[in-house]
Design an enzyme around this catalytic site. Structure first.
Site, PDB file in Angstrom:
ATOM      1  N   GLY A   1    -100.283 -26.695 110.846  1.00  0.00           N
ATOM      2  CA  GLY A   1    -100.856 -27.734 111.854  1.00  0.00           C
ATOM      3  C   GLY A   1    -102.371 -27.748 111.850  1.00  0.00           C
TER       4      GLY A   1
ATOM      5  N   HIS B   1    -111.562 -24.955  91.790  1.00  0.00           N
ATOM      6  CA  HIS B   1    -110.893 -26.213  91.454  1.00  0.00           C
ATOM      7  C   HIS B   1    -110.957 -27.114  92.643  1.00  0.00           C
ATOM      8  CE1 HIS B   1    -108.124 -24.380  88.298  1.00  0.00           C
ATOM      9  NE2 HIS B   1    -109.213 -23.866  88.237  1.00  0.00           N
TER      10      HIS B   1
ATOM     11  N   ARG C   1    -114.519 -30.920  85.076  1.00  0.00           N
ATOM     12  CA  ARG C   1    -113.093 -31.874  85.371  1.00  0.00           C
ATOM     13  C   ARG C   1    -112.631 -32.057  86.669  1.00  0.00           C
ATOM     14  NH1 ARG C   1    -111.481 -27.186  83.679  1.00  0.00           N
ATOM     15  NH2 ARG C   1    -109.508 -26.176  84.358  1.00  0.00           N
TER      16      ARG C   1
ATOM     17  N   CYS D   1    -104.081 -21.072 112.830  1.00  0.00           N
ATOM     18  CA  CYS D   1    -103.020 -21.169 113.866  1.00  0.00           C
ATOM     19  C   CYS D   1    -101.963 -20.342 113.394  1.00  0.00           C
ATOM     20  CB  CYS D   1    -102.658 -22.587 113.899  1.00  0.00           C
ATOM     21  SG  CYS D   1    -102.072 -23.490 112.448  1.00  0.00           S
TER      22      CYS D   1
ATOM     23  N   HIS E   1    -103.971 -20.366 119.873  1.00  0.00           N
ATOM     24  CA  HIS E   1    -103.543 -19.262 120.390  1.00  0.00           C
ATOM     25  C   HIS E   1    -102.779 -18.452 119.545  1.00  0.00           C
ATOM     26  CE1 HIS E   1    -100.566 -22.461 121.088  1.00  0.00           C
ATOM     27  NE2 HIS E   1     -99.537 -21.485 120.894  1.00  0.00           N
TER      28      HIS E   1
HETATM   29  C1  RB5 Z   1     -98.077 -22.832 118.340  1.00  0.00           C
HETATM   30  O1  RB5 Z   1     -96.923 -22.178 118.917  1.00  0.00           O
HETATM   31  C2  RB5 Z   1     -97.770 -22.905 116.674  1.00  0.00           C
HETATM   32  O2  RB5 Z   1     -96.964 -24.126 116.610  1.00  0.00           O
HETATM   33  C3  RB5 Z   1     -99.229 -23.325 115.883  1.00  0.00           C
HETATM   34  O3  RB5 Z   1    -100.060 -22.143 116.083  1.00  0.00           O
HETATM   35  C4  RB5 Z   1     -99.171 -23.427 114.543  1.00  0.00           C
HETATM   36  O4  RB5 Z   1     -98.338 -22.626 113.775  1.00  0.00           O
HETATM   37  C5  RB5 Z   1     -98.588 -24.950 114.308  1.00  0.00           C
HETATM   38  O5  RB5 Z   1     -98.820 -25.369 112.875  1.00  0.00           O
END
Ligand code: RB5
Length: 149
Positions: free
Chosen positions: A76, A104, A138, A71, A17
């Site tokens: 994440g 690279h 390399r 994200c 989202h």
């Molecule tokens: C969602 O709120 C957020 O935690 C996610 O999109 C991301 O940034 C996580 O690493």
């Protein structure tokens, strides 16, 4: 177009989202790319590992050669993608990073933070990522060592 340009092949894109608005903006800004959109499809809260896994599977299955993950921060979803042995996902914030991760690192997935990067820079990052070749040499032996533990 550069010899290595990947924009005429399917490019997978997925987000949570926090990346939904940027995913839609990139598709609109780059209509010449053959997008394989793996969701999410709204700003409703979802879990980023589910979308990183979908995109990794699409690349593993040969449905797309490269992918874009977004994200909120890019952190994440890039961590989740890199849990897959066949994925080299680079979290970038500028065009230099997008170019270098190809030259690279032979990155096959680009991650960005939808809440951190502007649309114009993100578009340039995708263009650089899709049009830049791996330098080889390399750098190949270093990539060969990834995941060897
Ligand atoms: C969602 O709120 C957020 O935690 C996610 O999109 C991301 O940034 C996580 O690493």
């Amino acid at each position: 177009m550069a010899e290595n340009d990947e924009s005429t092949r399917l490019v997978a894109i997925a987000c949570d989202h926090g990346g939904f608005a940027l995913k839609e903006a990139l598709k609109a800004a780059l209509p010449g790319v053959n997008w394989l959109d793996l969701g999410t499809d709204s700003a409703e809260s979802v879990d980023y590992p589910d979308f990183a896994d979908k995109l990794a599977d699409a690349i593993g299955d040969g449905k797309a050669a490269r992918g874009i993950l977004i994200c909120g921060s890019g952190i994440g979803i890039s961590i989740a993608a890199n849990r897959h042995a066949h994925i080299r996902c680079a979290l970038v914030h500028d065009v230099t990073g997008a170019r270098l991760c190809r030259q690279h690192n032979n990155a096959n997935v680009l991650a960005m933070g939808g809440r951190l990067i502007g649309e114009a820079v993100a578009k340039e990052c995708v263009e650089a990522f899709l049009s830049t070749a791996f330098d080889g040499g390399r750098h190949q032996k270093r990539i060969d060592k990834l995941g060897s533990r």
